[in-house]
Design a protein around this motif. Sequence first.
Motif, PDB file in Angstrom:
ATOM      1  N   SER A 223     -17.179  15.128 -45.196  1.00 11.07           N
ATOM      2  CA  SER A 223     -15.964  15.665 -44.590  1.00 11.07           C
ATOM      3  C   SER A 223     -15.603  14.854 -43.352  1.00 11.07           C
ATOM      4  O   SER A 223     -16.428  14.127 -42.785  1.00 11.07           O
ATOM      5  N   HIS A 224     -14.345  15.012 -42.915  1.00  7.81           N
ATOM      6  CA  HIS A 224     -13.886  14.306 -41.719  1.00  7.81           C
ATOM      7  C   HIS A 224     -14.773  14.635 -40.521  1.00  7.81           C
ATOM      8  O   HIS A 224     -15.225  13.743 -39.790  1.00  7.81           O
ATOM      9  N   ALA A 225     -15.060  15.918 -40.338  1.00 14.13           N
ATOM     10  CA  ALA A 225     -15.867  16.330 -39.184  1.00 14.13           C
ATOM     11  C   ALA A 225     -17.292  15.810 -39.294  1.00 14.13           C
ATOM     12  O   ALA A 225     -17.897  15.403 -38.292  1.00 14.13           O
ATOM     13  N   THR A 226     -17.855  15.814 -40.497  1.00 10.80           N
ATOM     14  CA  THR A 226     -19.214  15.297 -40.691  1.00 10.80           C
ATOM     15  C   THR A 226     -19.261  13.809 -40.401  1.00 10.80           C
ATOM     16  O   THR A 226     -20.159  13.319 -39.693  1.00 10.80           O
ATOM     17  N   ALA A 227     -18.285  13.063 -40.941  1.00 10.87           N
ATOM     18  CA  ALA A 227     -18.256  11.618 -40.711  1.00 10.87           C
ATOM     19  C   ALA A 227     -18.148  11.299 -39.225  1.00 10.87           C
ATOM     20  O   ALA A 227     -18.868  10.432 -38.709  1.00 10.87           O
ATOM     21  N   MET A 228     -17.277  12.006 -38.522  1.00 11.73           N
ATOM     22  CA  MET A 228     -17.102  11.753 -37.086  1.00 11.73           C
ATOM     23  C   MET A 228     -18.375  12.080 -36.305  1.00 11.73           C
ATOM     24  O   MET A 228     -18.759  11.343 -35.384  1.00 11.73           O
ATOM     25  N   ALA A 229     -19.043  13.151 -36.692  1.00 14.88           N
ATOM     26  CA  ALA A 229     -20.275  13.532 -35.996  1.00 14.88           C
ATOM     27  C   ALA A 229     -21.361  12.487 -36.208  1.00 14.88           C
ATOM     28  O   ALA A 229     -22.092  12.128 -35.273  1.00 14.88           O
ATOM     29  N   VAL A 230     -21.484  11.981 -37.428  1.00 19.63           N
ATOM     30  CA  VAL A 230     -22.503  10.971 -37.726  1.00 19.63           C
ATOM     31  C   VAL A 230     -22.182   9.667 -37.007  1.00 19.63           C
ATOM     32  O   VAL A 230     -23.073   9.012 -36.437  1.00 19.63           O
ATOM     33  N   LEU A 231     -20.923   9.280 -37.016  1.00 18.15           N
ATOM     34  CA  LEU A 231     -20.530   8.039 -36.349  1.00 18.15           C
ATOM     35  C   LEU A 231     -20.777   8.111 -34.844  1.00 18.15           C
ATOM     36  O   LEU A 231     -21.059   7.098 -34.200  1.00 18.15           O
ATOM     37  N   GLU A 232     -20.683   9.287 -34.291  1.00 18.39           N
ATOM     38  CA  GLU A 232     -20.977   9.481 -32.872  1.00 18.39           C
ATOM     39  C   GLU A 232     -22.473   9.387 -32.608  1.00 18.39           C
ATOM     40  O   GLU A 232     -22.906   8.887 -31.556  1.00 18.39           O
TER      41      GLU A 232
END
Length: 395
Positions: A223-232
């Motif tokens: 998901s968008h939120a999962t991807a952003m959290a991992v990239l952070e």
Amino acid sequence: MLVNSKKVLLKSLLRLLVLLFDVLQSCRSDNERAIELMTETRLIDGHNDLPLKLRWLYNNRLSSIDLRTLDTTVTNINKLQEGHVGAQFWTLYILCGAQNKDAVRLTLEQIDVVKRMCKSYDELELVTSAQGIADTDSSKIASLIGLEGGHAIDSSLATLRMYYALGVRYLTLTAFCNTPWAQTASHKDHTFYLDGEPLGAFGTEVVKEMNRLGMIIDLTHASHATAMAVLELSKAPVMFSHAGAQAICDVPRNVPDDVLQRLKENKGILMVAFDNKNIACGDDKATISAVADHFDHIKATIGAEHIGIGAEYDGMNEHPEGLEDVSKYPALIQSLLDRGWSDEEVRGVLRENFLRVFQEVEQVRDAQASEPVNEEEVNLELVANDCRLELKPSG
């Protein structure tokens, strides 16, 4: 006078030579320049689902088939060689129906079939490192293992470590279903962990342990939120092993521009898939141009150095005209050249971009060599089910 005549004759001969060169160039086979580049810089493909087809069609009985000429799939060894594939990630797709059941067993059986493929065919060489890819002889196809579906680790860091020991070098955190600790963008009909967090506490530990191990994090389907959290969170570059640009085709699997920007900051890579559903929005008359459009958009958005190829052959069953099987990669590369991509950019797409990512993942691993094994465990309340036994003394 004689000198002037000689000069005129020489100029005429030069014009004829230039004209002859132009004629010869126009007579070259359509993909000749692409093939020249691919002979020098052999392709690394990030996603091929042949192991699943071997399970479905032959129950993993390699003795009943010849992988060199197999014609019930769009992948065989002869076609891979024709397509100038130098390295292939064999992806182990574990269906969501196996979550909380026998996903670990199925994963081990698929690891086994890939290893047996490499032992049975001299053309395939099992490798587990960036250097292993670089060292593979040009007569062989470096074979690596990727695992699609975080549910395959059964919420266990020990299982994750064992997969790494067995040769798995990337894990797709989610497939078409949520896990107890990460969310998918690609919802199909499932009821798994619908109220979960984008990246739960245990998901954070999964990311950290993958960084420590040197296992590449694959955000395809996240998901968008999962991807952003991992990239952070991730210290190492990540990958999307088989996706496209959402700006070109607005489907859940494809990557929106804001995530692309974070991917650039992370120094990661998006490996573009070839399937009609996600690349051409389901257009069954799509051509190579539909795929090339994704390459152009990603290049314009974050640069060609963040692009690779993860065609997803033998996963999705329909591909654009001209990219029907694994022998067809040169046609795509020629299309990029015809659109003005430089030789340097194309070499990056073929091989060098992914090797850089893999090497940097390994460097992050090496920098943490003294770090202890992560012994965190998932909250048992999140994963309680009839198939999960909590080991403790009786009485």
